[in-house]
Design an enzyme around this catalytic site. Structure first.
Site, PDB file in Angstrom:
ATOM      1  N   GLU A   1       1.926  -3.312   0.373  1.00 47.13           N
ATOM      2  CA  GLU A   1       1.135  -2.753  -0.724  1.00 47.13           C
ATOM      3  C   GLU A   1       0.716  -1.345  -0.331  1.00 47.13           C
ATOM      4  O   GLU A   1       0.446  -1.087   0.845  1.00 47.13           O
ATOM      5  CB  GLU A   1      -0.147  -3.560  -0.986  1.00 47.13           C
ATOM      6  CG  GLU A   1       0.084  -4.888  -1.648  1.00 47.13           C
ATOM      7  CD  GLU A   1      -0.004  -6.022  -0.646  1.00 47.13           C
ATOM      8  OE1 GLU A   1      -0.383  -5.759   0.517  1.00 47.13           O
ATOM      9  OE2 GLU A   1       0.322  -7.163  -1.009  1.00 47.13           O
TER      10      GLU A   1
ATOM     11  N   TYR B   1       8.130   5.490   1.857  1.00 50.19           N
ATOM     12  CA  TYR B   1       8.663   4.127   1.717  1.00 50.19           C
ATOM     13  C   TYR B   1       9.916   4.128   0.833  1.00 50.19           C
ATOM     14  O   TYR B   1      10.893   3.437   1.121  1.00 50.19           O
ATOM     15  CB  TYR B   1       7.601   3.187   1.141  1.00 50.19           C
ATOM     16  CG  TYR B   1       6.415   2.930   2.056  1.00 50.19           C
ATOM     17  CD1 TYR B   1       6.597   2.715   3.419  1.00 50.19           C
ATOM     18  CD2 TYR B   1       5.116   2.886   1.563  1.00 50.19           C
ATOM     19  CE1 TYR B   1       5.510   2.476   4.262  1.00 50.19           C
ATOM     20  CE2 TYR B   1       4.030   2.648   2.391  1.00 50.19           C
ATOM     21  CZ  TYR B   1       4.234   2.439   3.735  1.00 50.19           C
ATOM     22  OH  TYR B   1       3.169   2.205   4.559  1.00 50.19           O
TER      23      TYR B   1
HETATM   24  C1  LIG Z   1       1.557   8.137   5.366  1.00 51.81           C
HETATM   25  C2  LIG Z   1       1.738   8.510   6.844  1.00 51.81           C
HETATM   26  C3  LIG Z   1       1.985   7.260   7.640  1.00 51.81           C
HETATM   27  C4  LIG Z   1       2.911   9.483   6.991  1.00 51.81           C
HETATM   28  O1  LIG Z   1       3.101   9.777   8.358  1.00 51.81           O
HETATM   29  P1  LIG Z   1       3.889  11.089   8.814  1.00 51.81           P
HETATM   30  O2  LIG Z   1       4.203  10.915  10.273  1.00 51.81           O
HETATM   31  O3  LIG Z   1       3.126  12.289   8.425  1.00 51.81           O
HETATM   32  O4  LIG Z   1       5.201  10.995   7.951  1.00 51.81           O
HETATM   33  P2  LIG Z   1       6.588  11.723   8.240  1.00 51.81           P
HETATM   34  O5  LIG Z   1       6.328  13.018   8.961  1.00 51.81           O
HETATM   35  O6  LIG Z   1       7.525  10.768   8.897  1.00 51.81           O
HETATM   36  O7  LIG Z   1       7.130  11.983   6.780  1.00 51.81           O
HETATM   37  C5  LIG Z   1       6.470  12.892   5.970  1.00 51.81           C
HETATM   38  C6  LIG Z   1       7.297  12.959   4.692  1.00 51.81           C
HETATM   39  O8  LIG Z   1       6.387  12.925   3.587  1.00 51.81           O
HETATM   40  C7  LIG Z   1       6.675  14.019   2.738  1.00 51.81           C
HETATM   41  N1  LIG Z   1       5.420  14.351   2.093  1.00 51.81           N
HETATM   42  C8  LIG Z   1       4.358  14.946   2.616  1.00 51.81           C
HETATM   43  N2  LIG Z   1       3.368  15.014   1.695  1.00 51.81           N
HETATM   44  C9  LIG Z   1       3.844  14.447   0.564  1.00 51.81           C
HETATM   45  C10 LIG Z   1       3.330  14.205  -0.742  1.00 51.81           C
HETATM   46  N3  LIG Z   1       2.068  14.563  -1.065  1.00 51.81           N
HETATM   47  N4  LIG Z   1       4.106  13.573  -1.656  1.00 51.81           N
HETATM   48  C11 LIG Z   1       5.370  13.198  -1.340  1.00 51.81           C
HETATM   49  N5  LIG Z   1       5.924  13.383  -0.115  1.00 51.81           N
HETATM   50  C12 LIG Z   1       5.164  14.006   0.822  1.00 51.81           C
HETATM   51  C13 LIG Z   1       7.205  15.083   3.668  1.00 51.81           C
HETATM   52  O9  LIG Z   1       7.949  16.030   2.951  1.00 51.81           O
HETATM   53  C14 LIG Z   1       8.085  14.239   4.599  1.00 51.81           C
HETATM   54  O10 LIG Z   1       9.309  13.970   3.972  1.00 51.81           O
HETATM   55  P3  LIG Z   1      10.709  14.175   4.752  1.00 51.81           P
HETATM   56  O11 LIG Z   1      10.757  13.084   5.790  1.00 51.81           O
HETATM   57  O12 LIG Z   1      11.754  14.001   3.709  1.00 51.81           O
HETATM   58  O13 LIG Z   1      10.641  15.538   5.342  1.00 51.81           O
HETATM   59  C15 LIG Z   1       0.475   9.243   7.379  1.00 51.81           C
HETATM   60  O14 LIG Z   1       0.193  10.321   6.536  1.00 51.81           O
HETATM   61  C16 LIG Z   1      -0.733   8.357   7.480  1.00 51.81           C
HETATM   62  O15 LIG Z   1      -0.941   7.673   8.476  1.00 51.81           O
HETATM   63  N6  LIG Z   1      -1.575   8.386   6.420  1.00 51.81           N
HETATM   64  C17 LIG Z   1      -2.807   7.614   6.414  1.00 51.81           C
HETATM   65  C18 LIG Z   1      -2.532   6.139   6.413  1.00 51.81           C
HETATM   66  C19 LIG Z   1      -1.649   5.721   5.262  1.00 51.81           C
HETATM   67  O16 LIG Z   1      -1.762   6.194   4.151  1.00 51.81           O
HETATM   68  N7  LIG Z   1      -0.766   4.746   5.565  1.00 51.81           N
HETATM   69  C20 LIG Z   1       0.096   4.132   4.595  1.00 51.81           C
HETATM   70  C21 LIG Z   1      -0.659   2.992   4.001  1.00 51.81           C
HETATM   71  S1  LIG Z   1       0.342   1.987   2.942  1.00 51.81           S
END
Ligand SMILES: CC(C)(COP(=O)(O)OP(=O)(O)OC[C@H]1O[C@@H](n2cnc3c(N)ncnc32)[C@H](O)[C@@H]1OP(=O)(O)O)[C@@H](O)C(=O)NCCC(=O)NCCS
Length: 155
Positions: free
Chosen positions: A111, A123
């Site tokens: 979710e 995802y």
């Molecule tokens: C969501 C989360 C896990 C992402 O981690 P991360 O290490 O920054 O992710 P990555 O660097 O592997 O990937 C980032 C991707 O998101 C994309 N991105 C960044 N901001 C974005 C936005 N607002 N909308 C869409 N895509 C976005 C980037 O372009 C990148 O894409 P790419 O792989 O094609 O270049 C991290 O931000 C986090 O821990 N957030 C808080 C907890 C959370 O929300 N967890 C998920 C709960 S279900």
């Protein structure tokens, strides 16, 4: 020059000794973080937890999963703020699927908040498809509730 602290994460199973560090990250990255009790209960229930450590052995990313019959339910998934935007989420999802395959699960369910566009995009890129909505599933600001998008991917 290469920053080895950021480029050589090691993958590891997590346990009770990691909870303090997980809580620090959790409170930094989530508006509605899990509590110590949530993490302790998950580990006591035998749910698996894995993460990445940097070259100084500091934990900076993690996931928790709960088995439901032949499906794995992703309960929590996070990358610490200074490490975000560097592809770690994608690498961690690869590890999640490795684990699911090794353990014989047929699919992974999760979710995610409707407003969490970044996580939804990650995802989707990893092959998850939206299969439904849980209305008002999450607490939100000012005593409001927020919908969860339910996503699934076959292993
Ligand atoms: C969501 C989360 C896990 C992402 O981690 P991360 O290490 O920054 O992710 P990555 O660097 O592997 O990937 C980032 C991707 O998101 C994309 N991105 C960044 N901001 C974005 C936005 N607002 N909308 C869409 N895509 C976005 C980037 O372009 C990148 O894409 P790419 O792989 O094609 O270049 C991290 O931000 C986090 O821990 N957030 C808080 C907890 C959370 O929300 N967890 C998920 C709960 S279900």
């Amino acid at each position: 020059m290469l920053n080895l602290k950021l480029t050589s994460p090691s993958y590891c199973k997590l346990g009770f000794a990691d909870i303090d560090c997980i809580l620090t990250i959790e409170e930094r990255v989530y508006t509605h973080p899990w509590t110590r009790g949530n993490f302790t209960d998950s580990l006591l229930s035998g749910y698996a937890a894995f993460g990445f450590r940097d070259s100084e052995h500091e934990l900076f990313a993690y996931f928790f999963v709960m088995p439901i019959l032949d499906e794995l339910h992703l309960l929590n998934f996070a990358v610490d703020s200074p490490y975000q935007g560097q592809g770690h989420a994608r690498l961690l999802i690869d590890k999640l699927f490795e684990y699911a395959l090794e353990q014989g699960y047929v699919s992974i369910l999760l979710e995610v908040r409707r407003s969490n566009e970044r996580a939804i995009a990650i995802y989707q890129k990893a092959g998850f498809a939206a299969i439904g909505v849980r209305k008002g599933y999450y607490p939100a600001h000012d005593n409001q509730r927020e919908d969860a998008i339910v996503m699934r991917r076959a292993c």
